[in-house]
Structures are given as C-alpha cells and as structure tokens.
Design a protein around this motif. Structure first.
Motif, mmCIF file in Angstrom:
data_model
loop_
_atom_site.group_PDB
_atom_site.id
_atom_site.type_symbol
_atom_site.label_atom_id
_atom_site.label_comp_id
_atom_site.label_asym_id
_atom_site.label_seq_id
_atom_site.Cartn_x
_atom_site.Cartn_y
_atom_site.Cartn_z
ATOM 1 N N VAL A 171 0.838 -1.200 0.000
ATOM 2 C CA VAL A 171 0.000 0.000 0.000
ATOM 3 C C VAL A 171 0.871 1.247 0.000
ATOM 4 N N ARG A 172 2.049 1.139 0.600
ATOM 5 C CA ARG A 172 2.917 2.299 0.730
ATOM 6 C C ARG A 172 4.358 1.894 0.464
ATOM 7 N N TYR B 177 2.161 6.166 -2.546
ATOM 8 C CA TYR B 177 1.005 5.739 -1.775
ATOM 9 C C TYR B 177 -0.052 5.244 -2.750
ATOM 10 N N ALA B 178 -0.569 4.065 -2.510
ATOM 11 C CA ALA B 178 -1.599 3.506 -3.390
ATOM 12 C C ALA B 178 -2.937 4.175 -3.108
ATOM 13 N N ARG B 179 -3.742 4.266 -4.109
ATOM 14 C CA ARG B 179 -5.128 4.725 -3.943
ATOM 15 C C ARG B 179 -5.944 3.526 -3.473
ATOM 16 N N ILE B 180 -7.017 3.794 -2.774
ATOM 17 C CA ILE B 180 -7.881 2.707 -2.306
ATOM 18 C C ILE B 180 -8.349 1.864 -3.486
ATOM 19 N N LEU C 296 1.042 -16.724 3.277
ATOM 20 C CA LEU C 296 -0.088 -15.929 3.753
ATOM 21 C C LEU C 296 0.386 -14.536 4.146
ATOM 22 N N TYR C 297 1.478 -14.460 4.864
ATOM 23 C CA TYR C 297 2.045 -13.180 5.303
ATOM 24 C C TYR C 297 2.343 -12.278 4.108
ATOM 25 N N ARG C 298 3.020 -12.796 3.099
ATOM 26 C CA ARG C 298 3.337 -11.989 1.918
ATOM 27 C C ARG C 298 2.076 -11.642 1.130
ATOM 28 N N ASN C 299 1.091 -12.546 1.084
ATOM 29 C CA ASN C 299 -0.161 -12.227 0.397
ATOM 30 C C ASN C 299 -0.877 -11.064 1.078
ATOM 31 N N LEU C 300 -0.821 -11.012 2.396
ATOM 32 C CA LEU C 300 -1.435 -9.893 3.130
ATOM 33 C C LEU C 300 -0.726 -8.582 2.831
ATOM 34 N N GLY C 301 0.548 -8.646 2.468
ATOM 35 C CA GLY C 301 1.310 -7.446 2.163
ATOM 36 C C GLY C 301 1.186 -6.966 0.732
ATOM 37 N N ASP C 302 0.539 -7.726 -0.114
ATOM 38 C CA ASP C 302 0.376 -7.363 -1.520
ATOM 39 C C ASP C 302 -1.053 -6.906 -1.738
ATOM 40 N N LYS C 303 -1.207 -5.708 -2.235
ATOM 41 C CA LYS C 303 -2.543 -5.107 -2.348
ATOM 42 C C LYS C 303 -3.374 -5.643 -3.501
ATOM 43 N N ALA C 304 -2.754 -6.338 -4.446
ATOM 44 C CA ALA C 304 -3.506 -6.705 -5.647
ATOM 45 C C ALA C 304 -3.004 -7.994 -6.283
#
Length: 158
Positions: free
Chosen positions: A42-43, A48-51, A140-148
């Motif tokens: 996200v950052r 900074y990523a847009r929602i 899972l941890y890395r997937n949570l850190g990737d926004k898309a």
C-alpha cells in the motif's frame, strides 16, 4: 534460533520492498520513484496507493507494520521507517536485542518486528489492527502485504 523461509530470492525481495533495490545505490528518492501501481504494498518510499488500487480488499491488505527502530538503523530514521515481508516477523530478534547482530545490517533488520512475545501488530488498509503471529505461514504473510495479487488469505481471520 534462526528461522528462514525457503524460496525467497533477491528478485522476490526487491518486488516486496522495491525501495531497497541495490541497483539504486547513489540515486535519489526522486530518481527511484515508480508508478504506485507497480508497488506491491500500500505504501513505499514516496508512493502511496489509492484505495481503488487495493483490489484484494482493505480488510485483507496490510498497510502498516510494527518495527523497533532502535534495533535497525534503516528503520530508525524519522522520515523513512519501512520494512519488508521477505523475512518472518521478529526475524533474528534475539541477536539484535543481544547486540550480536549489527543494527546497520539492512538485509537482516528491515523486517517487521516487535518486543512482544510471539508476533507484532499490523494495521490493515481498512484501519483495523491485528496481532500477527511470528509463526504465520510465509505465503499468507506476503499475500497480506500485496494489495492486488489476487491470492487467498484464508486463515487470516481479518
């Protein structure tokens, strides 16, 4: 005891934390900027990523993670406190706390960490705060850190 995840290459590391690209040595932050859409999190530094770019959902995407600045010079700067998910939570904490590992060793210290037993706190893009176990599955941890990335985050419980 050192915990290591297998399958983490230098390429993966740069993709997760693109601002820590060794090939960018000597260039300014302005020179290393890329389109926010190419950053996995996200950052990132100056980005900074847009929602609307958080297509995995704000509930399933980490925005901010806990770090312990005094244990890592790279995270002790007021203007550049960031981390990577290429290392497990609390990676090599015992060595940093004991002073047997250099605070300037960016390769080892820029992961997310805390002084809490068993994990660290993370803020999701929806604003909720979760304590994640240092034993969380690495994928899972890395997937949570990737926004898309479109990967499932089953078992997270966010």
């Amino acid at each position: 005891m050192e915990r290591r995840w297998t399958g983490i290459s230098a390429k993966t590391f740069r993709e997760v934390a693109p601002v820590h690209d060794p090939s960018a040595a000597g260039r300014t932050a302005r020179d290393t900027r890329t389109a926010a859409s190419t950053v996995k999190g996200v950052r990132s530094l100056c980005l900074y990523a847009r929602i609307s770019q958080v297509t995995d959902g704000t509930t399933n995407t980490i925005m901010i993670g806990e770090v312990v600045g005094p244990l890592c010079l790279w995270q002790d700067w007021g203007y550049q406190s960031w981390g990577t998910m290429a290392h497990p939570i609390n990676y090599r904490n015992e060595e940093f706390i004991a002073g047997t590992l250099s605070r300037g060793d960016a390769n080892a210290c820029i992961g997310f960490r805390s002084r809490h037993e068993g994990g660290a706190f993370f803020t999701m893009a929806d604003g909720s705060v979760h304590f994640l176990s240092e034993n969380i599955d690495g994928n899972l941890y890395r997937n949570l850190g990737d926004k898309a990335d479109g990967n499932p985050v089953d078992g997270f419980g966010g």
